[in-house]
Scaffold this active site. Structure first.
Site, mmCIF file in Angstrom:
data_model
loop_
_atom_site.group_PDB
_atom_site.id
_atom_site.type_symbol
_atom_site.label_atom_id
_atom_site.label_comp_id
_atom_site.label_asym_id
_atom_site.label_seq_id
_atom_site.Cartn_x
_atom_site.Cartn_y
_atom_site.Cartn_z
ATOM 1 N N HIS A 1 38.749 71.622 -7.963
ATOM 2 C CA HIS A 1 37.731 71.578 -9.013
ATOM 3 C C HIS A 1 36.913 70.294 -9.049
ATOM 4 O O HIS A 1 35.744 70.295 -8.723
ATOM 5 C CB HIS A 1 38.321 71.865 -10.401
ATOM 6 N N GLU B 1 39.492 69.256 -13.929
ATOM 7 C CA GLU B 1 39.025 70.598 -14.337
ATOM 8 C C GLU B 1 38.860 70.559 -15.854
ATOM 9 O O GLU B 1 39.645 71.159 -16.609
ATOM 10 C CB GLU B 1 40.052 71.672 -13.922
HETATM 11 ZN ZN LIG Z 1 43.154 76.514 -9.399
#
Ligand SMILES: [Zn+2]
Ligand SMILES: [Zn+2]
Lengths: 500, 500
Positions: free
Chosen positions: B373, B348
């Site tokens: 992510h 992320e």
């Molecule tokens: Zn999260």
């Protein structure tokens, strides 16, 4: 015996557990190694001296990155280019990259390469007339008051300047027409169309000044000079080939404009024999109909017939999202594809599945030798492989893409994916003068520090430079590459000896 | 005879030329078809009714896109989410997507799902004390004035509210603590750390209010309700499992917090038998040392022992760039990997080659079932293939990524590449309440209109919904999928009959 058994069990259990940990660790490291091996530049083997130079470079790079990782709010490359373009020039890494032989510049346009200060200087030339209108101005060289329509009045730039209250202020205002750099890009350049319109305004405003034949040739001569000073040895220039004019009222057509380019290159190479010349990609505007493209192609063929060694090929330019899709010209372009090499702009968009995005399909089907931008390519897994299979170079211009609002944060530029997959990338700069960048150094710097992996090193830089020659249409390519290697070795030596 | 020959030559020359054109056209269309066939959802065959529904949906989608292509400055999805989040809810396409059965929500956190208005409402509960300090406040339920330190003074929220000059104004100010939505995100949220700090402030400020056991359970009950109303049938909730408290001074540990979740789910499913329940992913904070992770794992194992059907697995949360890299905990995580299923957040980040980026290597080597992510995955061609080979689902949260400043323009979100390559994607929403989004509808809408190809249609939507069930750990998966199919058919029927 019990203790032996317990001991044995313990050892076994530890051994098993250690092995499992090692397995995971090994797999993790194997993933990393595989991806390092896949990266652009992985096939380069560095010499001992290059390894030393690499240490210097990587030390500088990692320091900047680690700092940025901790303090992203003051990391230059997460800001807007206008904010950091001057500051980075002071960094040691930038200076090294500037000094570094960068091979060729393969994607750059017309009169988009020199700084606004250079352009301002041209307005000091004799016989330049200006017509100031609301928010715009017209410029024209003439030995008489121009007859072209003017909403106010034509006056000599000299007179306008020296009858102004403050010459410095006058020049500062004038200079704004010659750059798209502003203080508050986030507020003013709110979307791609706004910034493109300002960008095109530059070419419109300066067009009739630059197409004065002596200025045209001088501008190109000085472009080659700036390119050479940025340690580039060869250039391919894209041009719309506007009609040129002189004070005698003679107007020169596109073929003659091409000749004017060629004469200038020849003159430059004579003056600077260490430069390996330039070729032309005829790249007229794409917002036209098919019959105009047919005319374009005729012109291209004429140029090719007259200067077969000078014309590299053909392209179409202009904001792709608003332009006519390539498929509208498919018939015309197919017919000419055996006579002309194509170097199409394609996929300079962040739309997905729209006509500008699909221009990449046409470009590849038409046998394009290289693709300008291909910004949208990561969304096209099949084309990505096809580009690699066919050795179609991607001319990537990272700063152009961020300044012209395709991508905000450099770290999200699709080039990162291209590099990770060893796609045939060449770095270029599109119109660096318009955003006050160096011919190639800024684009190399930003790519190396802000786009490529932290692990990407001197191998990447060398490969990018080599690619720019390999995918060029330069004459005597082997000789040029050989000369590049000599310069590269010199550069490495001086870097290691700390002479930079 | 001459004329015949001339005619013959003409035909031949036309035929040859036509063939060449056709070849290029065929190849172009072949490229397009290949990529359509590669897209996520390509394996879905639409029924006649679905084809009719698809026409309705694609008509709405293409109209919006074509409008945006012409007028990017007023195209909603090129703006900041805060600017268009309410406006889009009025669109017909949004309403259809809201109605559409979306399967499961697999990546969402603790108390991040409900709107600031809901949270504001909680402050009307009895026994809530507040301590206003400079720029912050503390909240606590208590039947006496809290003994916790306060820079000013503790007072009942009720008293503070009704002794204020203007209750409406008081509530409006209070509400600001419960959302990160502001009027001028471009100016205030200048980098990822600024917005993350505000985002985390939400959890810090509300933490001691939400961890009051009755509120905790009510919040989760109402979360499930909101999720169900967004036409989702199953949920996996990630939680840090904070210690809960009640007015009797009892403090509940993480295992008891998990039990409190489970009790709530059971109650909810009893009240709404058409909902297929929820599971827990224990996801404590990652900014800790290895010995703390060891404790985390112990807790996770305890929960698993007590509620084997309720605990789906384990994860670590917090801003990855600033957190401790997963590799620091590798030993601890390897040891537990046969006992716990992993659902790691990883990648992320928009850094390339930094520790947060490399967390993806560890997550995969550790056998993670899904990745939260994987924003950085496009820069990792080997991992991209590995994720596909191993069937590791990518939990993509497009709005979270744009609101939390990983990507500006939705069209540059890496999800576009994932979809184009048919990677195992599930859509989720992370903390939609904090940015005032619906549980899943906004993320589906933005993905469909702003990220996926123009050509992506109902097949994509259906596949995304099916994936969310397929990659979940829901009990009786076949039964749930069957029930999904029934609801899907109903939805399609009512859409075609124009009943939506
Ligand atoms: Zn999260
Ligand atoms: Zn260009």
């Amino acid at each position: 015996m019990w203790t032996t058994l317990v001991y044995f069990l313990l050892v076994v259990s530890c051994a098993v557990s250690k092995t499992e940990y090692e397995n995971v660790l090994d797999e993790r490291n194997d993933f990393i190694q595989r991806e390092l091996d896949m990266m652009l530049g992985n096939d380069i083997t560095l010499s001992d001296n290059e390894l030393k130079a690499n240490e210097i470079i990587m030390d500088l790079k990692c320091k900047e990155l680690d700092f940025g990782f901790q303090s992203p709010h003051i990391f230059n490359l997460s800001k807007h280019f206008f904010e950091y373009k001057d500051a980075v020039k002071e960094s040691a890494l930038y200076k090294i990259i500037q000094k570094m032989p960068k091979g060729a510049i393969l994607h750059a346009h017309d009169t988009g390469l020199l700084s606004p200060d250079y352009v301002l200087n041209i307005t000091y030339m004799e016989n330049l007339y200006v017509c100031f209108e609301e928010d715009t101005m017209q410029l024209l060289f003439s030995d008489n008051i121009p007859k072209e329509s003017c909403g106010t009045k034509w006056q000599l730039m000299h007179d306008a300047r020296y009858s102004s209250v403050d010459v410095e202020e006058f020049d500062a205002e004038l200079r704004k027409y010659f750059t798209i750099v502003i203080d508050d890009p986030h507020e003013i350049y709110t979307d791609i169309n706004v910034v493109w319109s300002r960008f095109q305004q530059y070419f419109i405003t300066t067009g009739s000044m630059f197409s004065y034949k002596p200025v045209w040739e001088q501008y190109f001569y000085d472009t080659l000079k700036a390119v050479r000073e940025d340690n580039i040895m060869y250039m391919e220039i894209r041009s719309v080939l506007p009609p040129l004019y002189d004070l005698n009222g003679k107007v020169y057509d596109s073929v003659e404009t091409a000749e004017s380019y060629k004469i200038t290159v020849d003159r430059f190479v004579k003056d600077y024999p260490d430069f390996y010349g330039a070729k032309l990609i005829y790249a007229p505007l794409r917002m036209v109909d098919a019959s105009t493209v047919k005319q374009y192609i005729k012109t291209a063929k004429k140029i090719k017939k007259k200067m077969p060694d000078f014309l590299a090929g053909f392209d179409l330019v202009g904001q792709e999202d608003l332009g006519v899709p390539t498929k509208e010209f498919l018939l015309e372009l197919v017919h000419a594809k055996d006579d002309l090499d194509y170097f199409f702009h394609a996929g300079e968009t962040n739309w997905n599945g729209m006509s500008s995005d699909e221009n990449m399909y046409d470009a590849i089907a038409l046998g394009t030798k290289r693709i300008g931008h291909a910004f949208a390519l990561t969304k096209h897994p099949y084309l990505m492989e096809e580009v690699k299979r066919r050795g179609i170079a991607l001319e990537v211009n990272v700063l152009s893409n961020t300044v012209l609002k395709l991508v905000g944060d450099m770290r999200n530029h699709p080039l990162a994916s291209f590099l990770a997959r060893d796609l045939p990338v060449v770095l270029s700069s599109d119109d660096p003068g318009v955003w006050e960048a160096d011919p190639l150094s800024h684009d190399f710097f930003v790519t190396f520090l802000g786009v490529a992996s932290r692990h990407a090193d001197l191998k990447l830089l060398k490969k990018l430079a080599l690619n720019s020659l390999y995918y060029s249409t330069v004459k005597d390519k082997d000789k040029v590459v050989h000369e590049f290697e000599i310069r590269w070795t010199k550069f490495i030596d001086s870097l290691v000896k700390d002479k930079w």
